[in-house]
Each structure stands twice: as C-alpha cells, then as structure tokens.
Scaffold this motif. Structure first.
Motif, mmCIF file in Angstrom:
data_model
loop_
_atom_site.group_PDB
_atom_site.id
_atom_site.type_symbol
_atom_site.label_atom_id
_atom_site.label_comp_id
_atom_site.label_asym_id
_atom_site.label_seq_id
_atom_site.Cartn_x
_atom_site.Cartn_y
_atom_site.Cartn_z
ATOM 1 N N ALA A 13 0.826 -1.212 0.000
ATOM 2 C CA ALA A 13 0.000 0.000 0.000
ATOM 3 C C ALA A 13 0.857 1.258 0.000
ATOM 4 O O ALA A 13 0.468 2.285 -0.574
ATOM 5 C CB ALA A 13 -0.920 -0.003 1.216
ATOM 6 N N ALA A 14 2.045 1.197 0.639
ATOM 7 C CA ALA A 14 2.934 2.364 0.676
ATOM 8 C C ALA A 14 3.621 2.603 -0.663
ATOM 9 O O ALA A 14 3.972 3.735 -0.993
ATOM 10 C CB ALA A 14 3.980 2.180 1.778
ATOM 11 N N ARG A 254 -3.099 3.222 4.307
ATOM 12 C CA ARG A 254 -1.995 2.263 4.455
ATOM 13 C C ARG A 254 -2.231 1.356 5.658
ATOM 14 O O ARG A 254 -2.023 0.145 5.587
ATOM 15 C CB ARG A 254 -0.679 3.011 4.600
ATOM 16 C CG ARG A 254 0.512 2.082 4.801
ATOM 17 C CD ARG A 254 1.813 2.826 4.971
ATOM 18 N NE ARG A 254 2.920 1.917 5.267
ATOM 19 C CZ ARG A 254 4.164 2.300 5.473
ATOM 20 N NH1 ARG A 254 4.479 3.595 5.406
ATOM 21 N NH2 ARG A 254 5.097 1.418 5.749
ATOM 22 N N GLY A 317 -4.155 1.049 -1.526
ATOM 23 C CA GLY A 317 -3.355 2.216 -1.174
ATOM 24 C C GLY A 317 -3.421 3.292 -2.241
ATOM 25 O O GLY A 317 -3.447 4.495 -1.947
#
Length: 697
Positions: A13-14, A254, A317
């Motif tokens: 997600a980051a 996130r 994300g």
C-alpha cells in the motif's frame, strides 16, 4: 504469518506503483513466454489396467487401422442418395490426414440415408483443436452443396467442442453489479475484478507453459478459469471489505490495507491452500485427464491467491478513500459508520443463535431433501446423445438411431484370436440384446467381430450386455470399443470416488485442525461441506436426468450425469466451501479469543461477515451460471452443480447450520486436549498462550 502478511500489505500500500508495475511485468512476461514456449492442450484418455485398454492395445498390434480414432459421416436427403455422390465423398475422405480406412456406404432401408464409417490410424487426441472436424467438414462440402443434409458423428467431432466465449463475460458483468451493490463504490467494486483478471491472466499463461511439458486436457483451462475467476473475485472482496471497515474506524489507507492483509489476508491464504490441497485428490482418480485438471486449476488458483494478498493492498493504497461510498467520503468517516440499530444480518444471527436446535434441524432437513435424488444418480461419459439438437453430432446420432436402430450408435467391438472365431460367432446371435453381428475380419492369427446391440450407448442394458459378454465368452476374448470403454471409465471413476473423498476430507481435517487448533470445528466443517456437496449432487441429478430439468439448461432431454463431473465437483467444491468456512470461523475466533463468549462470538462473527459471505457467494454463483451456458455438457453440468452448491453452502449451511451448531456446542467448539496443543505448531490463527489457556478451561 499474520505479522508477515501485515508488513507485506503495508509495504504494497505504501508503494503501490512498484507493486502494480511488478505485476504488469509479470503478466507481460508470462504471456510472452507462453506465446513462445507454450504448448497446445491435448487429451489423454488412456487408463492403464481397464479391460477396454487391453482390447485397444490388441487392436493396435494386429489391426492398426481399427485402433485409432473414428468418425461417421451421415448423408440424408428427401430422396435416395445417388451412388456417384457417395463414391466421390468416400474418395475425399480417404485423403484426410490419418485416415486408414473408409468403409463402404451403408444405406438405410429406404435408401434416403447413407452411413460412412471412417477409421484413423492415429488417436483422436492427435488432432489439435478443430483440425479433425475442419478436415471432415471440407470433405463433405460438395455433398452439402448438392442439397443433402450431412451430419458428422463419431469420436473426432464429438471430442471437439467450440468454446462459447460468453461464460467469462457473463460472470464478470454480474460480479460487477453485485460488488457495486455490496460495497457502494464503483472503485471498490472494480478492484476485485481487476485483480482476479490479472491473476487469471498469469494462471492461464502458466497452463499454456504446462501444456508444453505434459498433457493438459482441452477442457481443463475452462474449468480452471471458472474456479480461478470465482475465487479471485471472492478473495479480493474479503480484503476490500475488511479494508473498508478499517477506513470507517479512522485508519489511514496504508494502515487499513496492512490490517486487512494481516486478518482477511490470512483467511485468504488458508482458504486458498485448502482449495489447492483438495485439488491433489484428483490425482487419485488414476486418470491422466483428471491430473491435468488438478495442475491447471492449481496454477490458476495459486496465481489469483498471490495476486489477492499483494496486488489488492497496493491498489487499495492507490485508491485511498475512494473505495468508500461518496456520501461517506464527504463527511466524518467515523460518524457516518455509526448505526442506529442492528443490521439485518445481525438480527438474523441473533435469531438463529436463540433457536439453535430448531434452526439446525430445519437446515438439516433441507439439505437431506436436496441430496436425496443423488441416490438415483447414474453416470456415463458425455456422448452425442447428450448434446443440444442443433449440434451436428446430435443430428448424426438421431439420424443413425432413426434409420438403423439405436444400437448402431454404439457398436461393440470384440477382439479375439482367430482360433476362437467359430465358437464366438456361434454364441453371439443367441445373446439377448444383440441386434446384428457383422462377419468376422481375420488377419493372421487375430480377428475382430463387430456387433450392434438393440439399445443405445447410454442405456443400462447396453452396459449389462458388455458385462455379460465378458463373463460368458471364452477366455482370451476382449470386448472393447467406445461403449465398452465408456462403461469401464464409469466403473473406474465410481470406484475411485470414495478414495478421493477420504483423501480430501482427511487432508482438510488435518489442515483446519492445525490452523484453527480446534478439532471439533474442523470435523464439523468437513461434515457440513460433505452435506453441501451431496445436496449439489442431488440438484444436478434432478436437472440433468429428467426431461423437464434438462430443457431448463438447453438440452433436449434428460440423461446420465457425465462421469467426469462427480469427482471433479467434489474436489473443487470441498475446497471452495472451505473459503466461506474459513472466513466465518476466523472472525468468530477473533471475537472468541477477545471475549471468551462462545455464543456471543458466533452471533457477532456472523453479523460481521454475513453480508460479505452472501455477496461473495452471489458472485461465485454468477460466475458458475455463466459457465452453465457453455455448449460442452461436462462444463455445463459442472457450472450448474457448482452454482447450486455455493448457493446452498452460503445460505443454508453458513447462515443457518454453522451458527446453529456452534451456538449449541458453545465452548466445546474450541476444545483442544493438552497433548494435541503441544504437538500443533503455532499459526496465524492460533491464540497467544494466555488465551489458549482460556480456550481449554
């Protein structure tokens, strides 16, 4: 495992673009390599050890022109078929690749129909795709232009079924509609479908590469796509729904993605592994074609499972808060999630939990009633008699039955030493069920006799005739041919079904016991999955063995269930049923470990997952119903059976029988003897030490 998955989800997600780019590169690479080094599908129907195979090997040694594939050309008109047309047609048929012999035309009593038998020196599996059918169609073209009806029958045309191309499209469209209704956001609805399609693309490429290394049945990619598309969308939905819950509690995208991957991702991994474990059972059937079903579906399910736990958090994300409905994005995420009262699912869960005995008995009666027709199930490999009336093989089948008798569609071949010919030819005419016996064909010390029964290939009396001939004719006589082979296949599959059932159930019990550290829950899950499968067997028996049911799915009349279906359905459905079981049990166990309230955790776990489970089941049903539109009867039967099983499992079983029995058992659900606790490894679904002490008390 949960911590590892959480870190994986958070990292994806980051860095969503990195993950998405990696998947796109993997997809392009897989498709490219498959295009360069991939192989074609190839059916392998050989089954070592069955009587049919022994007779076929004898024919291959002494009569190679009779040991390969066969085809039949039926020419029909309003008037007598002219001899010059048949002579020219026979000459063209002799020029086709692999043809070893073309029998003289057999005219009907009134002369308006001619039957030409074509024998190949190569097996039917040597034809790629529609190659064999296309060659036959080109050869009969002039006869059709002359105004005659020409239909193709026999192994070569019957072994090929043109894909409809609509099954996947129907399933995807229906799934999108259900997802929008369930999640309230087009972005959230599109994510599961996109992820499933990418995983399916990689899985399909792997199947093509696998086909270059071993035989993969021509039907296996269709079955693999059916299962892969359904579970891929479901797995992604489980993750998206848990992610949305996190966002509504105020987590960042996130954090919500990491939490969803750690919790729902663990369930996805367990559910996927259960499906993969179940697929191994297909190898115990001893049929190479089933092994290819297992390999193909294994590759597809594995690909979509990995896509779910890596690609879904990345896309979540990237989507940020757009996965929430618009009205929630406009306000405070926490306040908009507050409800004034219990949801319908929660009210239902409380109702079932308050009346466990009544609910369990009602569900059990429904399941047993649905399963009852299974006792009358009769299996038989798919043949032309089961096809829609528009199919050329069905036209040929009906013309032959009408003009020459039903037994002409299923001649029985007897291979024998030439010395036994007098005894056998004297015994055959007196046999009940024998309509005609052709003169023996003798070559050296070997001979072949062909007879036509009075009944058609699917008739039980024809199978009984084969068994009687094998029992009464002298030793050394081999009864073979397609009808005998179909009977041998049905017998072998019926024998191996129980071995497959024992293997799959035993392995699933072991896996669930290890993962949930609850042998009672594992045993109960296995029993309920068996009830779901039995109910599905009952449904397909009613649909496909009755005329009224068959017409509902586009078939002209009822007939035996395809022999390929029961084992295939069992292994796939047992794994798929565990998807919903694992997702529901995981949520119930989370609550139980947090509160120690056995009955309350069932109500709260069902309330939290009921909507997602029913939505996921609706998607799976839509996908399988789409495949029920396929012209291939085996695929159609599998699609109908799986759709029925998932519908039954997600409603009667998961929403009634599971919570009712768990409410009845209470703390006994989580009983774990100390010696077994010490033997079992710690897993993502295991409780920390203090909580496990609570479970055992």
């Amino acid at each position: 495992m949960a911590r590892l998955l959480g870190r994986l989800g958070g990292a994806s997600a980051a860095h969503p673009w990195r993950t998405l780019l990696a998947w796109l590169l993997a997809l392009v690479a897989a498709v490219g390599v498959a295009g360069v080094a991939g192989g074609d599908t190839h059916d392998d129907y050989s089954i070592p050890g069955i009587p049919f195979q022994v007779g076929t090997a004898y024919l291959a040694d002494h009569f190679p022109e009779l040991s390969g594939a066969s085809a039949r050309v039926v020419v029909h008109g309003d008037q007598a078929v002219p001899e010059p047309l048949l002579t020219e047609l026979a000459a063209r048929l002799k020029q086709l690749r692999g043809v070893a012999m073309v029998a003289p035309p057999r005219l009907s009593a009134d002369g308006d129909t001619a039957l030409i038998a074509v024998g190949y020196r190569i097996p039917v599996t040597d034809f790629a795709g529609s190659e064999g059918v296309d060659a036959l169609r080109a050869a009969v073209g002039p006869a059709e232009k002359a105004g005659f009806t020409v239909a193709l029958g026999g192994e070569v045309p019957e072994n090929f079924s043109a894909p409809s191309g609509s099954a996947e499209a129907v399933g995807v469209i229906a799934a999108l509609i259900i997802l929008v209704a369930a999640l309230g956001s087009l972005v959230a609805a599109g994510l599961p479908i996109l992820v499933a399609l990418m995983g399916l693309g990689v899985g399909t490429s792997l199947i093509t590469l696998l086909a270059a290394l071993t035989d993969v049945s021509s039907t296996a990619p269709t079955i693999a796509s059916m299962v892969g598309l359904g579970v891929g969308i479901d797995y992604a939905l489980f993750l998206v729904s848990r992610h949305v819950e996190g966002l509504r509690r105020g987590l960042s995208p996130r954090e919500a993605a990491a939490e969803a991957t750690a919790t729902a991702g663990s369930s996805v991994l367990v559910a996927g592994l259960t499906v993969l474990v179940s697929l191994f059972g297909l190898n115990l059937s001893t049929l190479p074609v089933y092994a290819s079903f297992a390999y193909a579906t294994f590759a597809t399910v594995g690909a979509v499972m990995i896509a779910s736990i890596t690609l879904v958090p990345a896309m979540l994300g990237l989507a940020g808060r757009r996965v929430l409905p618009r009205r929630e994005r406009a306000g405070d995420p926490v306040s908009t999630a507050v409800r004034t009262g219990p949801t319908r699912t929660e009210r239902w869960a409380r109702w079932v939990g308050a009346r466990p005995i009544r609910s369990a008995l009602a569900a059990l009666v429904v399941l047993l009633a649905l399963a009852a027709p299974m006792l009358g199930m009769r299996t038989w490999p798919q043949d032309a008699g089961s096809q829609p009336e528009s199919n050329t093989t069905r036209v040929a089948y009906d013309l032959v039955a009408e003009e020459y008798g039903p037994g002409a569609n299923g001649p029985i071949v007897i291979a024998l030493p030439a010395a036994l010919v007098p005894a056998v030819t004297a015994a055959l005419p007196g046999q009940a069920g024998v309509q005609a016996v052709a003169p023996p064909l003798v070559k050296g010390e070997a001979a072949v006799i062909t007879l036509e029964p009075t009944t058609g290939p699917q008739d039980e009396r024809t199978t009984d005739l084969v068994r009687r001939l094998r029992a009464e004719l002298p030793e050394g006589v081999m009864v073979t041919g397609n009808v005998a082979g179909f009977g041998d296949i049905s017998d072998r599959l019926a024998e191996r079904l129980w071995i497959v059932v024992a293997f799959v159930v035993g392995l699933s019990l072991l896996l669930l016991t290890v993962l949930f550290r609850a042998p009672v829950v594992a045993l109960k899950a296995a029993v309920m999955n068996l009830l779901s499968v039995a109910a599905a067997y009952g449904v397909i028996t009613v649909v496909f063995q009755t005329d009224a049911g068959a017409r509902l799915v586009g078939l002209p009349h009822g007939g035996p269930i395809s022999s390929w279906v029961p084992i295939l359905m069992f292994t796939v459905l047992f794994g798929l049923s565990m998807d919903y079981e694992v997702f529901l049990l995981s949520r119930i166990r989370e609550d139980w470990l947090a509160t120690g309230d056995a009955r309350g955790s069932v109500v709260r776990g069902l309330a939290a997952t009921g909507k997602v489970i029913t939505s996921a089941a609706a998607i799976m049903v839509a996908v399988f119903v789409g495949f029920a539109l396929d012209p291939d009867v085996t695929v159609k039967t599998t699609g109908v059976g799986m759709a029925a099983a998932v519908l039954i499992d997600a409603t009667v079983v998961r929403m009634v029988l599971v919570p009712a029995t768990m409410a009845l058992l209470g703390r006994a659900n989580w009983w774990l003897p100390g010696w077994l606790d010490r033997l079992l490894p710690a897993t993502a679904h295991a409780a920390p030490a203090p909580e496990r002490e609570l479970v055992r008390r």
